[in-house]
Design an enzyme around this catalytic site. Sequence first.
Site, PDB file in Angstrom:
ATOM      1  N   SER A 114       0.672  -1.575  -0.175  1.00  0.00           N
ATOM      2  CA  SER A 114       0.484  -0.301  -0.410  1.00  0.00           C
ATOM      3  C   SER A 114       0.856   0.893   0.035  1.00  0.00           C
ATOM      4  O   SER A 114       0.374   2.301  -0.460  1.00  0.00           O
ATOM      5  CB  SER A 114      -1.137  -0.123   1.156  1.00  0.00           C
ATOM      6  OG  SER A 114      -1.633  -1.312   1.374  1.00  0.00           O
ATOM      7  N   HIS A 160       0.640   4.869   4.702  1.00  0.00           N
ATOM      8  CA  HIS A 160       0.491   4.776   3.559  1.00  0.00           C
ATOM      9  C   HIS A 160       0.419   6.351   3.260  1.00  0.00           C
ATOM     10  O   HIS A 160       0.632   6.703   2.273  1.00  0.00           O
ATOM     11  CB  HIS A 160      -1.724   4.977   3.682  1.00  0.00           C
ATOM     12  CG  HIS A 160      -1.949   3.888   3.066  1.00  0.00           C
ATOM     13  ND1 HIS A 160      -3.123   3.949   3.380  1.00  0.00           N
ATOM     14  CD2 HIS A 160      -1.258   2.741   3.252  1.00  0.00           C
ATOM     15  CE1 HIS A 160      -4.000   2.081   3.152  1.00  0.00           C
ATOM     16  NE2 HIS A 160      -2.758   1.421   3.269  1.00  0.00           N
TER      17      HIS A 160
END
Length: 255
Positions: free
Chosen positions: A128, A179
């Site tokens: 991610s 993230h």
Amino acid sequence: MFVRTENFKEFLKFYPVVSFLVGLHFALWILMDFLQIGIAQDLKAWGMGVNLFILNGEYWRLVTPIFLHADFTHALFNSFSLVLFGPALEQMLGKGKFILMYLFAGIAGNIGTFIVNPDAYYAHLGASGAIFGIFGVYVFMVLFRKHLIDQANSQIILVIFALGLFMTFARPNINVLGHLFGLIGGFAIAPPILRNARPFSLWQIRTRHSNRGNNEISFNPTRWKKRKLPGKSTGKYILWGIILFLALFALINRF
């Protein structure tokens, strides 16, 4: 740009890095989680990001989590995002710069997690951070390299970027720091890697591959008129399709 019109064979030929990464995601999942091979499960434990182990000198854990996933849904979602947003950037940057960007953003996400997260036993894995790095490069394009991306695709990027941030904070068990720092890493490396970049063009890719290995360059100006190019309405359909997929994924992860 984000509407995939290539067939499977073309996709593998045109985007080898993205194809390899997606194949690696599922190959590792099959070995580690589906077949549960002992040595593969040991490798997963050896490669997972764990703050305490990194603090004790196991620095490879800043890299290896980029290629590992917790389960099939995790691998599927990240692979879907990579197939959707990775190909255009791979073509624009070239294989070498795309790999550099992907690793830089993924490592930036893992370093940010290690430095900022106070929990010594916090464990994380997944691509991610690297994928948010792709978003970071696209956001830089939208803001500072407008000639590389048209208005319709800019809107798609901004909507998906906003949804991605919302899901980052709304869903449970998400490495928020990974993230965010992956996004920052992609944005930070965008200026040098976008130097000399050109807008995405599927026509140029097909032309280049069709002429590769030929001594003379031949071009039929009517060749592509027979192909039906996706219109503006197609972009709206793909955008709503992405939004629906993300919403369903968020609901599934609630149960």
